[in-house]
Design an enzyme around this catalytic site. Structure first.
Site, mmCIF file in Angstrom:
data_model
loop_
_atom_site.group_PDB
_atom_site.id
_atom_site.type_symbol
_atom_site.label_atom_id
_atom_site.label_comp_id
_atom_site.label_asym_id
_atom_site.label_seq_id
_atom_site.Cartn_x
_atom_site.Cartn_y
_atom_site.Cartn_z
ATOM 1 N N GLY A 7 0.873 -1.184 0.000
ATOM 2 C CA GLY A 7 0.000 0.000 0.000
ATOM 3 C C GLY A 7 0.907 1.229 0.000
ATOM 4 O O GLY A 7 1.835 1.305 0.822
ATOM 5 N N GLN A 62 -5.885 -8.694 -2.073
ATOM 6 C CA GLN A 62 -5.941 -7.639 -1.038
ATOM 7 C C GLN A 62 -7.384 -7.299 -0.676
ATOM 8 O O GLN A 62 -7.670 -6.913 0.456
ATOM 9 C CB GLN A 62 -5.242 -6.359 -1.541
ATOM 10 C CG GLN A 62 -3.735 -6.449 -1.620
ATOM 11 C CD GLN A 62 -3.255 -6.856 -3.010
ATOM 12 O OE1 GLN A 62 -3.968 -7.557 -3.736
ATOM 13 N NE2 GLN A 62 -2.068 -6.446 -3.395
ATOM 14 N N ASP A 67 -1.363 4.638 -6.338
ATOM 15 C CA ASP A 67 0.064 4.439 -6.053
ATOM 16 C C ASP A 67 0.907 5.605 -6.544
ATOM 17 O O ASP A 67 1.960 5.903 -5.992
ATOM 18 C CB ASP A 67 0.559 3.129 -6.666
ATOM 19 C CG ASP A 67 0.050 1.976 -5.834
ATOM 20 O OD1 ASP A 67 -1.098 1.553 -6.068
ATOM 21 O OD2 ASP A 67 0.764 1.561 -4.915
ATOM 22 N N ASN A 100 -2.746 2.610 -10.199
ATOM 23 C CA ASN A 100 -3.252 1.872 -9.021
ATOM 24 C C ASN A 100 -3.238 0.386 -9.357
ATOM 25 O O ASN A 100 -2.858 -0.024 -10.465
ATOM 26 C CB ASN A 100 -4.655 2.357 -8.643
ATOM 27 C CG ASN A 100 -5.082 1.856 -7.271
ATOM 28 O OD1 ASN A 100 -4.329 1.950 -6.297
ATOM 29 N ND2 ASN A 100 -6.265 1.277 -7.171
ATOM 30 N N LYS A 101 -3.640 -0.413 -8.399
ATOM 31 C CA LYS A 101 -3.606 -1.879 -8.535
ATOM 32 C C LYS A 101 -4.171 -2.337 -9.875
ATOM 33 O O LYS A 101 -5.187 -1.813 -10.348
ATOM 34 C CB LYS A 101 -4.413 -2.478 -7.365
ATOM 35 C CG LYS A 101 -4.525 -3.985 -7.329
ATOM 36 C CD LYS A 101 -3.208 -4.715 -7.428
ATOM 37 C CE LYS A 101 -2.207 -4.293 -6.384
ATOM 38 N NZ LYS A 101 -0.811 -4.734 -6.718
HETATM 39 O O1 MRU Z 1 0.635 -4.124 -4.450
HETATM 40 P P1 MRU Z 1 0.013 -3.327 -3.342
HETATM 41 O O2 MRU Z 1 -0.833 -4.116 -2.419
HETATM 42 O O3 MRU Z 1 1.051 -2.490 -2.626
HETATM 43 O O4 MRU Z 1 -0.940 -2.303 -4.103
HETATM 44 C C1 MRU Z 1 -1.679 -1.393 -3.336
HETATM 45 C C2 MRU Z 1 -2.604 -0.538 -4.119
HETATM 46 O O5 MRU Z 1 -2.652 -0.605 -5.335
HETATM 47 C C3 MRU Z 1 -3.420 0.465 -3.362
HETATM 48 O O6 MRU Z 1 -4.647 0.676 -3.973
HETATM 49 C C4 MRU Z 1 -2.662 1.807 -3.319
HETATM 50 O O7 MRU Z 1 -1.346 1.606 -2.865
HETATM 51 C C5 MRU Z 1 -3.327 2.809 -2.476
HETATM 52 S S1 MRU Z 1 -3.212 2.434 -0.773
HETATM 53 C C6 MRU Z 1 -3.881 3.679 0.132
#
Ligand code: MRU
Length: 345
Positions: A46, A195, A236, A246-247
């Site tokens: 995150g 997640q 991100d 983002n994800k």
């Molecule tokens: O691979 P991750 O679990 O780190 O990805 C996280 C995300 O894509 C979240 O949506 C993003 O970091 C925002 S967290 C407030």
């Protein structure tokens, strides 16, 4: 809610998010290399949480430097910072935190090493405390956009566990609940790390906020059936023109939201906005191990040796984003000017 990460004496400990929700286990970091490993291996993940971890990791590293001269200390520190910044490439909060710690080292020029070490530890605590405060402000700003009764779709986990606490997208959901609104969340399971299923559902259930998990593939169909009122995700990295990384899977959710005339909101702190990047196509997208897709735990579910692509993030062009919710206010299209205004507030 359990803290995501904290100082524990001379160590930094974080909840091992790979084990949630089955096990609540602390992962203890004794040095900065342990923190780099934790970020790479998704013990902590995150964007804002990674930033907080990087700050604490560098403070841990700084405390281990045994030299007397400031110059030698700075050289060693910069070497550690150079390694930390490479732990994960997409979330810009990591670089933001590393730069903030490096700037502090510059500002301590001429001071003795112990004083600089103490200041770095304190700065890492400040980054954590500020992050929680910022998320509450994002929540307060964002909850105004939430109707009294709404079904909210979210992707991945942008909650307490993805930040220092409270969350960005889930911070908005939490603030809406605190304001007495009847929000119900639909969480995309979010393959391949789940997640949504493992973390978002866990957090919301702990808070007593109604949540239903769907497969990533079901989101479009639910939108078409008028079962979703709005979408909120985290980010991100956001480019200066409002394009959002983002994800993986966020892009298709955003396109489907526009097609179905559903607002698509992004909640993120200003530290997620990279003003040095003009548009989303310049954002580096992390490619992760094929095994995350071909295997479930250690069991191989695909044909052995099959070619796999595993981009961890995607880019949503700004035309699909209804608004970006930050601690300084809400930006809407045209984003370039609106984002600039947020930084001036
Ligand atoms: O691979 P991750 O679990 O780190 O990805 C996280 C995300 O894509 C979240 O949506 C993003 O970091 C925002 S967290 C407030």
């Amino acid at each position: 809610m359990i803290p995501t990460i904290e100082w524990r004496g001379k160590t930094v400990r974080m909840i091992d998010q790979r084990k949630l929700p089955g096990k609540i286990e602390w992962y203890t970091c004794k040095g900065y290399k342990d923190v780099i490993k934790a970020i790479e291996k998704m013990v902590i993940r995150g964007a804002p949480a990674i930033g907080v971890a990087a700050g604490m990791g560098l403070a841990l590293g700084a405390l281990s430097i045994r030299v007397r001269s400031y110059e030698k200390f700075k050289d060693r520190f910069e070497e550690m910072a150079g390694r930390m910044v490479k732990a994960r490439p997409t979330a810009v909060n990591l670089r933001w935190a590393v730069e903030r710690m490096s700037l502090l080292v510059d500002a301590m020029a001429g001071k003795d090493v112990e004083e600089t070490q103490r200041a770095l530890k304190k700065e890492s605590e400040t980054i954590l405390a500020e992050d929680i405060d910022i998320n509450r402000k994002i929540g307060k700003n964002g909850q105004r956009l939430i109707p009294k009764k709404a079904t909210i779709l979210t992707h991945c986990n942008a909650g307490s566990l993805a930040t220092g606490g409270y969350g960005t997208a889930l911070g908005v959901v939490r603030a809406a609940h605190e304001a007495g609104k009847k929000g119900e969340v639909i969480a995309d399971e979010t393959r391949p790390w789940f997640q949504g299923l493992r973390l978002t559902a866990f957090e919301l259930m702990e808070d007593g906020i109604p949540v239903t998990v769907i497969t990533d593939n079901a989101a479009g169909s639910l939108m078409y059936q008028n079962k979703i009122d709005l979408v909120i995700t985290g980010a991100d990295r956001i480019a200066a023109n409002g394009d959002v990384a983002n994800k993986i899977g966020t892009y298709q959710v955003a396109v489907l939201a526009k097609e179905n005339k559903i607002p698509f909101y992004v909640a993120a702190p200003l530290s997620t906005i990279d003003m040095g990047i003009k548009s989303g196509d310049m954002i580096p997208v992390e490619e992760r191990q094929p095994k995350e897709i071909s295997h479930f735990r250690n069991y191989e579910i695909g044909p052995s040796g099959v070619k796999i692509l595993n981009p961890a993030f995607d880019i949503t062009p700004n035309k699909y984003v209804t608004a970006i919710i930050t601690e300084k206010g809400i930006a809407k299209s045209p984003y370039k000017a609106a984002i600039k205004r947020l930084f001036k507030k």
